[in-house]
Design a protein around this motif. Sequence first.
Motif, short mmCIF file in Angstrom:
data_model
loop_
_atom_site.label_atom_id
_atom_site.label_comp_id
_atom_site.label_asym_id
_atom_site.label_seq_id
_atom_site.Cartn_x
_atom_site.Cartn_y
_atom_site.Cartn_z
N GLN A 132 0.82 -1.21 0.00
CA GLN A 132 0.00 0.00 0.00
C GLN A 132 0.86 1.26 0.00
O GLN A 132 0.44 2.32 -0.49
CB GLN A 132 -0.94 -0.01 1.21
N ALA A 133 2.08 1.16 0.52
CA ALA A 133 2.98 2.32 0.53
C ALA A 133 3.31 2.77 -0.88
O ALA A 133 3.37 3.98 -1.17
CB ALA A 133 4.26 1.99 1.30
N GLU A 134 3.53 1.82 -1.79
CA GLU A 134 3.83 2.17 -3.18
C GLU A 134 2.62 2.81 -3.85
O GLU A 134 2.75 3.76 -4.63
CB GLU A 134 4.27 0.93 -3.96
N ILE A 135 1.44 2.29 -3.56
CA ILE A 135 0.22 2.85 -4.13
C ILE A 135 0.00 4.27 -3.63
O ILE A 135 -0.31 5.19 -4.40
CB ILE A 135 -0.98 1.95 -3.80
N ALA A 136 0.17 4.48 -2.33
CA ALA A 136 -0.02 5.81 -1.75
C ALA A 136 0.99 6.81 -2.32
O ALA A 136 0.65 7.98 -2.54
CB ALA A 136 0.10 5.74 -0.23
N ARG A 137 2.21 6.36 -2.56
CA ARG A 137 3.23 7.26 -3.13
C ARG A 137 2.83 7.72 -4.52
O ARG A 137 2.95 8.91 -4.87
CB ARG A 137 4.58 6.53 -3.16
#
Length: 237
Positions: A132-137
């Motif tokens: 989810q961190a990559e998506i949020a970035r």
Amino acid sequence: MSDDDTRGTGAAGGQVEDASGTRVFSAPRITINRVYTRQGDGGLTRLVGGQRIPKDDARIEAYGTVDELNALIGAARQSLLEVLPSAPAASAERLGELGRALLRVQHELFNLGSILATLPGDVHPKQPRVTQAEIARLEAEMDRCQDDLAPLRSFVLPGGSRLNTDLHLARTVCRRAERCCVRLAQAVQADPQAIGYLNRLSDALFVWSRWAAALLGTPEILWEPDASASGGKAPTA
């Protein structure tokens, strides 16, 4: 990512640490002494867990398309690097920011390929993956770019610069990679973050194509339905 017999050796290894020293993902542990092995000549390839499956399997199609996408993003980044010296001074820093984002995405796509090449039961807790961190970035980067862009009143056509075109090519292959992962999830099982990441990345590539055009001062080519043989209107761009 494309080698038939080395992917299965990279599931474990040393640890990669983040800025706080926390271990996040396993570092690659591979040795490539020669590229050809002849072991894939029978139409089979090896997954991370060692299983040999047909090369036209939905799982292979998924991570193979992600590999293709990675190459296209590399091409887009190279186009950016080549145009950077002649870019307007006010835009150079932001284009550099885009170049760094594209390079990060290339690493993320390799992480995604690692998970797609692994059966769910063989996934290691520290195995590289998208989260989810990559998506949020990606979402945060799109929001910042959108602040600089005027609202669209039509769809845009690829073109105007090599960089714009390369980003659109990457966008279309990203959509195909997303469809491959959807089919994989329907047929067997796929990492739930894979589809979300590719969906958001395709959106980001579209926004980045517009942002690159704005930074380079190149016009966007808007879709004109009547600029066709039957419509009879001459294209304006």
